[in-house]
Design a protein around this motif. Structure first.
Motif, PDB file in Angstrom:
ATOM      1  N   ALA A  84     -19.511 -18.362  65.006  1.00  0.00           N
ATOM      2  CA  ALA A  84     -20.563 -18.965  65.206  1.00  0.00           C
ATOM      3  C   ALA A  84     -20.870 -19.960  64.098  1.00  0.00           C
ATOM      4  N   GLN A  85     -21.611 -21.083  64.382  1.00  0.00           N
ATOM      5  CA  GLN A  85     -22.091 -22.110  63.451  1.00  0.00           C
ATOM      6  C   GLN A  85     -23.088 -21.446  62.523  1.00  0.00           C
ATOM      7  N   TRP A  86     -23.897 -20.640  62.983  1.00  0.00           N
ATOM      8  CA  TRP A  86     -24.916 -20.046  62.163  1.00  0.00           C
ATOM      9  C   TRP A  86     -24.766 -18.731  62.266  1.00  0.00           C
ATOM     10  N   GLY A  87     -24.640 -17.820  61.273  1.00  0.00           N
ATOM     11  CA  GLY A  87     -24.468 -16.346  61.346  1.00  0.00           C
ATOM     12  C   GLY A  87     -24.673 -15.631  60.095  1.00  0.00           C
ATOM     13  N   GLY A  88     -24.482 -14.302  60.071  1.00  0.00           N
ATOM     14  CA  GLY A  88     -24.842 -13.468  58.885  1.00  0.00           C
ATOM     15  C   GLY A  88     -24.139 -13.603  57.814  1.00  0.00           C
ATOM     16  N   CYS A  89     -24.813 -13.379  56.499  1.00  0.00           N
ATOM     17  CA  CYS A  89     -24.306 -13.024  55.159  1.00  0.00           C
ATOM     18  C   CYS A  89     -24.530 -11.808  54.790  1.00  0.00           C
ATOM     19  N   GLN A  90     -23.758 -11.172  54.144  1.00  0.00           N
ATOM     20  CA  GLN A  90     -24.039  -9.770  53.486  1.00  0.00           C
ATOM     21  C   GLN A  90     -24.882  -9.618  52.567  1.00  0.00           C
ATOM     22  N   ILE A  91     -25.195 -10.735  51.712  1.00  0.00           N
ATOM     23  CA  ILE A  91     -26.215 -10.709  50.651  1.00  0.00           C
ATOM     24  C   ILE A  91     -27.661 -11.513  51.030  1.00  0.00           C
ATOM     25  N   ILE A  92     -27.497 -12.007  52.221  1.00  0.00           N
ATOM     26  CA  ILE A  92     -28.833 -12.580  52.651  1.00  0.00           C
ATOM     27  C   ILE A  92     -29.449 -11.956  53.943  1.00  0.00           C
ATOM     28  N   PRO A  93     -30.016 -10.945  53.975  1.00  0.00           N
ATOM     29  CA  PRO A  93     -30.220 -10.273  54.928  1.00  0.00           C
ATOM     30  C   PRO A  93     -31.441 -10.916  55.604  1.00  0.00           C
ATOM     31  N   GLY A  94     -31.568 -10.747  56.942  1.00  0.00           N
ATOM     32  CA  GLY A  94     -32.788 -11.081  57.738  1.00  0.00           C
ATOM     33  C   GLY A  94     -32.647 -12.772  58.104  1.00  0.00           C
ATOM     34  N   HIS A  95     -31.744 -13.389  57.804  1.00  0.00           N
ATOM     35  CA  HIS A  95     -31.582 -14.847  57.963  1.00  0.00           C
ATOM     36  C   HIS A  95     -30.114 -15.132  58.463  1.00  0.00           C
ATOM     37  N   HIS A  96     -29.864 -16.349  59.080  1.00  0.00           N
ATOM     38  CA  HIS A  96     -28.642 -16.781  59.204  1.00  0.00           C
ATOM     39  C   HIS A  96     -28.300 -17.978  58.303  1.00  0.00           C
ATOM     40  N   VAL A  97     -27.154 -18.272  58.163  1.00  0.00           N
ATOM     41  CA  VAL A  97     -26.582 -19.258  56.997  1.00  0.00           C
ATOM     42  C   VAL A  97     -25.853 -19.985  57.808  1.00  0.00           C
ATOM     43  N   ASN A  98     -25.485 -21.457  57.478  1.00  0.00           N
ATOM     44  CA  ASN A  98     -24.514 -22.445  58.355  1.00  0.00           C
ATOM     45  C   ASN A  98     -23.164 -21.889  57.867  1.00  0.00           C
ATOM     46  N   ARG A  99     -22.314 -21.877  58.708  1.00  0.00           N
ATOM     47  CA  ARG A  99     -20.957 -21.584  58.522  1.00  0.00           C
ATOM     48  C   ARG A  99     -20.299 -22.743  57.418  1.00  0.00           C
ATOM     49  N   ASP A 100     -20.978 -23.963  57.643  1.00  0.00           N
ATOM     50  CA  ASP A 100     -20.177 -25.099  56.824  1.00  0.00           C
ATOM     51  C   ASP A 100     -21.069 -25.020  55.338  1.00  0.00           C
ATOM     52  N   GLY A 101     -22.066 -24.080  55.196  1.00  0.00           N
ATOM     53  CA  GLY A 101     -22.720 -23.907  53.965  1.00  0.00           C
ATOM     54  C   GLY A 101     -21.954 -23.326  52.617  1.00  0.00           C
ATOM     55  N   TRP A 102     -22.580 -23.167  51.636  1.00  0.00           N
ATOM     56  CA  TRP A 102     -22.211 -22.914  50.363  1.00  0.00           C
ATOM     57  C   TRP A 102     -23.288 -22.063  49.495  1.00  0.00           C
ATOM     58  N   CYS A 103     -22.846 -21.202  48.676  1.00  0.00           N
ATOM     59  CA  CYS A 103     -23.766 -20.797  47.577  1.00  0.00           C
ATOM     60  C   CYS A 103     -22.898 -20.205  46.347  1.00  0.00           C
ATOM     61  N   ASN A 104     -23.498 -19.833  45.360  1.00  0.00           N
ATOM     62  CA  ASN A 104     -22.784 -19.723  44.131  1.00  0.00           C
ATOM     63  C   ASN A 104     -22.250 -17.956  44.305  1.00  0.00           C
ATOM     64  N   ALA A 105     -22.470 -17.399  45.254  1.00  0.00           N
ATOM     65  CA  ALA A 105     -22.066 -15.914  45.601  1.00  0.00           C
ATOM     66  C   ALA A 105     -20.862 -16.094  46.299  1.00  0.00           C
ATOM     67  N   TRP A 106     -20.011 -17.281  46.680  1.00  0.00           N
ATOM     68  CA  TRP A 106     -19.021 -17.376  47.323  1.00  0.00           C
ATOM     69  C   TRP A 106     -17.831 -16.766  46.899  1.00  0.00           C
ATOM     70  N   VAL A 107     -17.038 -15.891  47.801  1.00  0.00           N
ATOM     71  CA  VAL A 107     -16.210 -15.135  47.219  1.00  0.00           C
ATOM     72  C   VAL A 107     -14.716 -15.304  48.436  1.00  0.00           C
ATOM     73  N   PRO A 108     -13.780 -15.846  48.079  1.00  0.00           N
ATOM     74  CA  PRO A 108     -12.864 -16.115  49.204  1.00  0.00           C
ATOM     75  C   PRO A 108     -12.489 -15.037  49.938  1.00  0.00           C
ATOM     76  N   ALA A 109     -12.480 -15.241  51.296  1.00  0.00           N
ATOM     77  CA  ALA A 109     -12.104 -14.095  52.322  1.00  0.00           C
ATOM     78  C   ALA A 109     -10.672 -13.785  52.271  1.00  0.00           C
ATOM     79  N   ALA A 110     -10.406 -12.204  52.310  1.00  0.00           N
ATOM     80  CA  ALA A 110      -8.862 -11.953  52.207  1.00  0.00           C
ATOM     81  C   ALA A 110      -8.058 -12.381  53.299  1.00  0.00           C
TER      82      ALA A 110
END
Length: 110
Positions: A84-110
């Motif tokens: 999805a373009q907008w979806g969930g983030c484990q550290i930001i409950p209750g909101h969707h974030v943009n797939r193309d977005g970024w924050c300083n909690a970014w950790v590369p997916a395995a």
């Protein structure tokens, strides 16, 4: 012959009982999916977004010291939005974030 009918009847009753028992669980799962779909999009002005330096477009974070080239929410291990373009983030409950977005909690997916 009656043995076959008894076996079929028992199998039918077992299957029916399992199906009836599963209905409440299916309802709960459907409600959770609908609730996820109704989540608001995280605003860059939100306090959580500000604390994480979240931006809707990772290109806007290129000057941040923690940013790594190519990093975005969609390739972060905390992303739960699938394709999805907008979806969930484990550290930001209750909101969707943009797939193309970024924050300083970014950790590369395995």
């Amino acid at each position: 012959m009656s043995h076959d009918i008894d076996t079929k009847r028992r199998n039918f009753l077992k299957t029916t009982a399992l199906g009836v028992a599963a209905v409440p669980f299916a309802g709960v799962m459907l409600q959770q999916q609908v609730a996820k779909a109704d989540l608001p999009k995280l605003s860059e002005d939100d306090d959580i977004a500000q604390s994480l330096n979240y931006v809707h477009d990772a290109a806007d974070a290129a000057d941040h010291s923690a940013y790594q080239d190519g990093a975005h929410c969609g390739n972060c291990s905390l992303w739960t939005g699938g394709d999805a373009q907008w979806g969930g983030c484990q550290i930001i409950p209750g909101h969707h974030v943009n797939r193309d977005g970024w924050c300083n909690a970014w950790v590369p997916a395995a």
